[in-house]
Each structure stands twice: as structure tokens, then as C-alpha cells.
Write a protein that holds these residues in place. Structure first.
Motif, short mmCIF file in Angstrom:
data_model
loop_
_atom_site.label_atom_id
_atom_site.label_comp_id
_atom_site.label_asym_id
_atom_site.label_seq_id
_atom_site.Cartn_x
_atom_site.Cartn_y
_atom_site.Cartn_z
N ILE A 181 -5.27 2.49 -15.22
CA ILE A 181 -4.16 1.92 -14.43
C ILE A 181 -3.99 0.45 -14.79
CG2 ILE A 181 -3.34 1.45 -12.07
CD1 ILE A 181 -3.39 4.47 -12.91
N ALA A 186 6.71 0.28 -1.78
CA ALA A 186 5.49 0.54 -1.01
C ALA A 186 5.84 1.03 0.39
CB ALA A 186 4.66 -0.73 -0.91
N ILE A 243 -6.77 0.51 -4.68
CA ILE A 243 -6.37 0.07 -6.03
C ILE A 243 -5.50 -1.19 -5.92
CG2 ILE A 243 -4.97 0.71 -8.05
CD1 ILE A 243 -5.91 3.62 -7.61
N SER A 244 -4.55 -1.16 -4.97
CA SER A 244 -3.65 -2.31 -4.81
C SER A 244 -4.43 -3.55 -4.37
CB SER A 244 -2.56 -1.97 -3.80
OG SER A 244 -1.72 -3.07 -3.61
N SER A 248 -3.67 4.83 -3.35
CA SER A 248 -3.27 3.55 -3.96
C SER A 248 -3.78 2.32 -3.21
CB SER A 248 -1.75 3.48 -4.05
OG SER A 248 -1.20 3.43 -2.74
N LEU A 303 1.79 3.80 -9.13
CA LEU A 303 0.93 3.02 -10.01
C LEU A 303 1.51 2.97 -11.42
CD1 LEU A 303 -2.47 4.59 -8.85
CD2 LEU A 303 -1.41 2.44 -8.07
N THR A 318 0.39 -2.03 -10.22
CA THR A 318 1.08 -1.22 -9.20
C THR A 318 2.56 -1.57 -9.25
OG1 THR A 318 1.00 -2.88 -7.45
CG2 THR A 318 -0.93 -1.46 -7.67
N ARG A 319 3.37 -0.74 -8.63
CA ARG A 319 4.79 -1.09 -8.47
C ARG A 319 4.88 -2.16 -7.37
NH1 ARG A 319 8.25 0.18 -12.44
NH2 ARG A 319 9.88 1.09 -11.12
N ASN A 347 -4.05 -6.45 -6.78
CA ASN A 347 -3.11 -7.47 -6.31
C ASN A 347 -3.76 -8.58 -5.48
OD1 ASN A 347 -0.80 -6.20 -7.46
ND2 ASN A 347 -0.86 -4.70 -5.81
N SER A 374 3.32 8.65 -9.64
CA SER A 374 3.79 8.54 -8.27
C SER A 374 3.49 9.85 -7.54
CB SER A 374 5.29 8.19 -8.26
OG SER A 374 5.71 7.94 -6.95
N SER A 383 -9.46 8.02 -7.26
CA SER A 383 -9.39 6.62 -7.72
C SER A 383 -10.80 6.18 -8.12
CB SER A 383 -8.84 5.72 -6.61
OG SER A 383 -9.57 5.91 -5.42
N SER A 392 0.85 -1.19 0.00
CA SER A 392 0.00 0.00 0.00
C SER A 392 0.89 1.24 0.00
CB SER A 392 -0.87 -0.02 1.26
OG SER A 392 -1.79 1.03 1.22
#
Ligand SMILES: Cc1cc2nc3c(=O)[nH]c(=O)nc-3n(C[C@H](O)[C@H](O)[C@H](O)COP(=O)(O)OP(=O)(O)OC[C@H]3O[C@@H](n4cnc5c(N)ncnc54)[C@H](O)[C@@H]3O)c2cc1C
Length: 434
Positions: free
Chosen positions: A364, A373, A274-275, A271, A220, A367-368, A279, A263, A241, A216
């Protein structure tokens, strides 16, 4: 080696737990075991090295700033050790904090603007209290031994460790015993700084359920051309978002356009959901909408400019509202000619500009990673943990605090606040060692 209390992990939470336990009961023999070469390495990177220790809004709205599958759990902890207690704790250690005025987020930093101030006073307090610190000591496995019927002592935890070198290579194996155990091994972010998720496995071995951890507060990924055009640029904007068409969270702060996507603090702040969607739930259908001028009525501002100077180019007409590079590249990203005189702009071109400046939608793609994070969403399911003491409901004498629990907060000092508060609560709760 035998102790009354062993703490696995000497980050913010573990150090606070050790200090609080020893202050509550100076007779306790306490040790911190940590797999890296120094305690509190993550504190040092907090707030870009300045350490955003807490937030002025902490007590006002716990439910608005914290997330857990078990809502209400963080509240119980902060009731026992809240904002004022955090200030007093640091004041007593000689650390003065100030509220940053740059934004109205309410972040507090040490007046030195150095995270080292925080790690320094914690380290000194541990030393003064006589708490043992075993560094480069990686906990591999823990078991609870059966109480010896011949002895008056209760059951103990057996903690199997590997001594490692600075590169993490195993050197030797050894064991510790302790009457009580706190696991404060952190989440999974920035594994190079120590927390690599190994604490979850130890908790699972005692039957604890884990809410799948996802990174988290992270950048993105997006293949959108705007990021490509504006690469390296930072500007303040309002971002929202949108997940499956539903608007989830809006924040205004700096947005950074990077070679891989987006970023900056505004993006990190939105984020989390979204994560989890991408994920944990493995779904797609996320957009970030950017309003580049949230404070301004874009249409009337631009029409005024264009009426006043009809011979100006589109690019020049945006000067003053944005950095010049944005004025040059944004029209290009929209397939508009930056050198076109504003009097020659077609109605559709004007409309496109108005819409995109106030609600530019970016799809999007992902995520990275954990390495970028700031914290972990998910962790040890708090339904199995007593909110009053942070003791496991499954194993007597086993406790948790900090990021390893399924509690995370907004960017702005809320995660360290959780580490301080949960560390204090658990430290005080363990002091009646049987
Ligand atoms: C770049 C960055 C910036 C941040 N900035 C801020 C900020 O400004 N304000 C804020 O509130 N929050 C911030 N955070 C989040 C905050 O740092 C964390 O939430 C907080 O430090 C977590 O503390 P912790 O003690 O629970 O875990 P950690 O700090 O992760 O500590 C866990 C410790 O356990 C040890 N450990 C793990 N497994 C084992 C094992 N098996 N055996 C022995 N030891 C083990 C690790 O070495 C580590 O020292 C930031 C995070 C990052 C990554």
C-alpha cells in the motif's frame, strides 16, 4: 438572539441532542446552527442512501467495535443509551428497522431502505418540539462572556456567525447568545456535506486538545499490477492489514479493484490503522494480504480439478470458483499463461498460484482523501471531557457529541450509533440550565 441552549451542527448527533434536551426540559429555548442548507446531509449518504442506522451487536462488544485514545469512554456513554434505546427512539418516531441478512455483520436499516425516512422524522420532531433551526449559518468564533454581576443569569456564550449563501459565500455577520453550548460539528470527511473540521478550532479556543484527525474507512492507493488488471471488478475475499510485518485486522467482505488501488467494504473496514500509520505517523510499510478463497482448501480443490480435466486451460480450470474475468486476468497478473493446459503447468507455477490465491500481498502506497472517507479517527481528546455528561472539563456549560470527539467505530452502523447515543446523553445532561 438569545437561547438557553445552542447546538453547533445539525447532523445526527446535533439533532438527537436537540430532541433529547427539549424532551427532558420542554421549557428550554433551543436552536441548532448549521452552515449548510439542510440538516443531516451526511445521514442521507449513509449506507449508500439506505442509512445503516445501528448494529445488532452494539451492546455486546463496545470495546471490540469502538476506538479512542481514551478506551472505556464510549462504554460510559452507551451504558446510558444503548442499542435498545436507539430502537425505541426510532420506533417512537414511526421508523421500523430490519436486520440485513446479506452478511452476518448485523446492520440495521429502515424498512423503507431510505435514509430520507430518517432525516424526515428527525426534521418533523424538531418542528413539533419547537426547536429553532438556523441554516446557512456558519459559526466562526465562540467566547464565554463573564457573568453580569447585576443579573441573576450566569455567564453566557457569545457565538459569532457568518450567514452564507448556498455556495458558502459570506453574506452577512451576526451574533447569538446562549447559556449552554453543544458542539456537534462533526469531523472532516465529505466537507461538501458540511463538516469541514471547523469545530476543532472552536474547541481549541477553549483549551481543548485535539488528537490529530485522520480519514478512516477509506479506499487505499496501490501501484500493484493486480488492481490494474482487475480494474472495476468486485469480489468477496478475506483481507488482512499488515503494518510493519504485524498482522493487524482481518475482515471478509467485498473488495473492489480500482484504477488507483483497492476499495469496497472489506478494505474500508481495515483502513483505520493503515490511515493512522500513513497519515498521522507519516510512516510506510503497509501491505494488504488477500485470501481469495477463505472458505476453501485451494490446493486440494485445484488439484482435484486439474486431475479430472488435465487438458483444460488454466483459465477455464478456475471457472466457477471466480467470475470469468478474474479467471482470465489473475494468471496474467502472475505472469502465468492463461491458455496453458493444466497438465503442462510446472510445479513452481502451481505453487505460485496456490500461494497467490490464498495470500496475495499488495503493497500500500497511501490512502485516498477526506472526500472519500466515511468517518474521522481522532478529534477532541476525550480525557478533557466528562464521560457521564459529555461536558468539557475545562469550560462549564460547554458540551460535545458525535464524530467531533475522538471516538470512532467500525463500519456497520457503529458511527451513527455513536452519534445517536452521545447526542442523547448530552441532550439530557444539559437540561438543568442555570
Ligand atoms: C459516505 C458515508 C457513508 C456513511 N455510512 C454510514 C452508515 O451507513 N452507518 C453509520 O453508522 N455511519 C455511516 N457514516 C458515518 C456517519 O455518517 C457519521 O459518523 C455521522 O453522521 C456523524 O454525525 P455528526 O452529527 O457527529 O456529524 P455530521 O453529520 O458531520 O454533522 C455535523 C454538522 O455540523 C455542521 N457544521 C460543521 N461545522 C460548522 C460550523 N462551523 N458552523 C455551523 N455548522 C457547522 C455541518 O454542516 C454538519 O451538518 C457514513 C459516512 C459517510 C461520509
Amino acid at each position: 438572539m438569545e437561547y438557553d441552549l445552542i447546538i453547533i451542527g445539525g447532523g445526527a448527533a446535533g439533532q438527537m441532542a436537540a430532541i433529547s434536551a427539549k424532551r427532558a426540559n420542554p421549557n428550554l429555548k433551543i436552536a441548532i446552527l448549521d452552515r449548510t442548507f439542510a440538516l443531516g446531509r451526511k445521514i442521507l449518504v449513509c449506507g449508500a442512501g439506505r442509512c445503516n442506522v445501528t448494529n445488532i451487536n452494539l451492546d455486546k462488544s463496545i470495546d471490540d467495535h469502538y476506538y479512542s485514545n481514551n478506551p472505556g469512554f464510549p462504554n460510559a456513554v452507551f451504558k446510558k443509551f444503548g442499542y435498545q434505546n436507539i430502537l425505541e427512539f426510532f420506533d417512537d418516531l414511526g421508523v421500523k428497522l430490519y436486520v440485513e441478512q446479506k452478511t452476518d455483520i448485523g446492520k440495521l436499516f429502515p424498512t423503507t431502505d431510505q435514509a430520507k425516512t430518517v432525516t424526515g422524522v428527525l426534521e418533523e420532531e424538531l418542528r413539533l418540539l419547537g426547536i429553532d433551526v438556523h441554516l446557512l449559518t456558519q459559526v466562526e468564533q465562540v467566547e464565554k462572556l463573564k457573568a453580569d454581576p447585576e443579573s441573576s443569569a450566569g455567564s453566557q456564550f457569545l457565538i459569532k456567525v457568518t450567514k452564507v449563501d448556498q455556495q458558502g459565500h459570506p453574506q452577512s455577520e451576526s451574533e447569538f447568545k446562549s447559556k449552554k453550548l453543544i458542539i456537534s460539528a462533526g469531523g472532516k470527511t465529505y466537507p461538501a456535506l458540511g463538516s469541514n473540521g471547523s469545530g476543532y478550532g472552536i474547541a481549541e479556543s477553549f483549551g481543548h486538545r485535539i488528537i490529530e484527525p485522520v480519514p478512516s474507512a477509506l479506499p487505499l492507493v496501490s501501484k500493484n499490477p493486480l488492481s490494474h488488471y482487475l480494474q472495476g471488478m468486485k469480489l468477496e475475499a478475506e483481507v488482512t492489514s499488515i503494518i510493519n510485518g504485524k498482522r493487524i485486522k482481518t475482515r471478509t467482505d467485498d473488495v473492489m479493484f480500482t484504477q488507483y488501488g483497492l476499495s469496497g467494504p472489506a478494505i474500508l473496514n481495515i483502513s483505520r490503522e493503515i490511515s493512522i500509520f500513513i497519515n498521522r505517523e507519516q510512516k510506510s510499510g503497509v501491505e494488504v494480504e488477500i485470501n481469495f478463497l477463505p472458505e476453501i482448501d485451494v490446493k486440494s480443490e485445484l488439484e482435484k480439478r486439474w486431475n479430472n480435466r488435465p487438458d483444460q486451460t488454466l483459465e477455464k480450470s478456475l471457472y466457477g470458483l471466480f467470475p470469468n474475468k478474474f479467471a482470465e486476468t489473475f494468471p496474467r497478473a502472475l505472469n502465468l499463461e492463461k491458455d496453458k493446459k493444466v497438465k503442462d503447468l510446472k510445479i513452481e507455477e502451481k505453487e505460485k498460484l496456490f500461494t497467490c490465491l490464498s495470500s496475495y500481498s499488495i503493497k500500500i502506497d497511501g490512502t485516498r482523501s477526506w472526500n472519500e472517507a466515511e468517518f474521522t479517527a481522532g478529534g477532541i481528546d476525550t480525557r478533557d471531557v466528562n464521560p457521564e455528561t459529555l461536558e468539557s472539563k475545562l469550560t462549564e456549560g460547554l458540551y460535545f457529541c458525535g464524530e467531533i470527539l475522538d471516538v470512532d467505530g467500525d463500519v456497520g452502523g457503529f458511527n451513527l450509533s455513536w452519534a445517536w447515543s452521545s447526542g442523547n446523553v448530552v441532550g439530557k445532561a444539559v437540561n438543568n440550565v442555570k
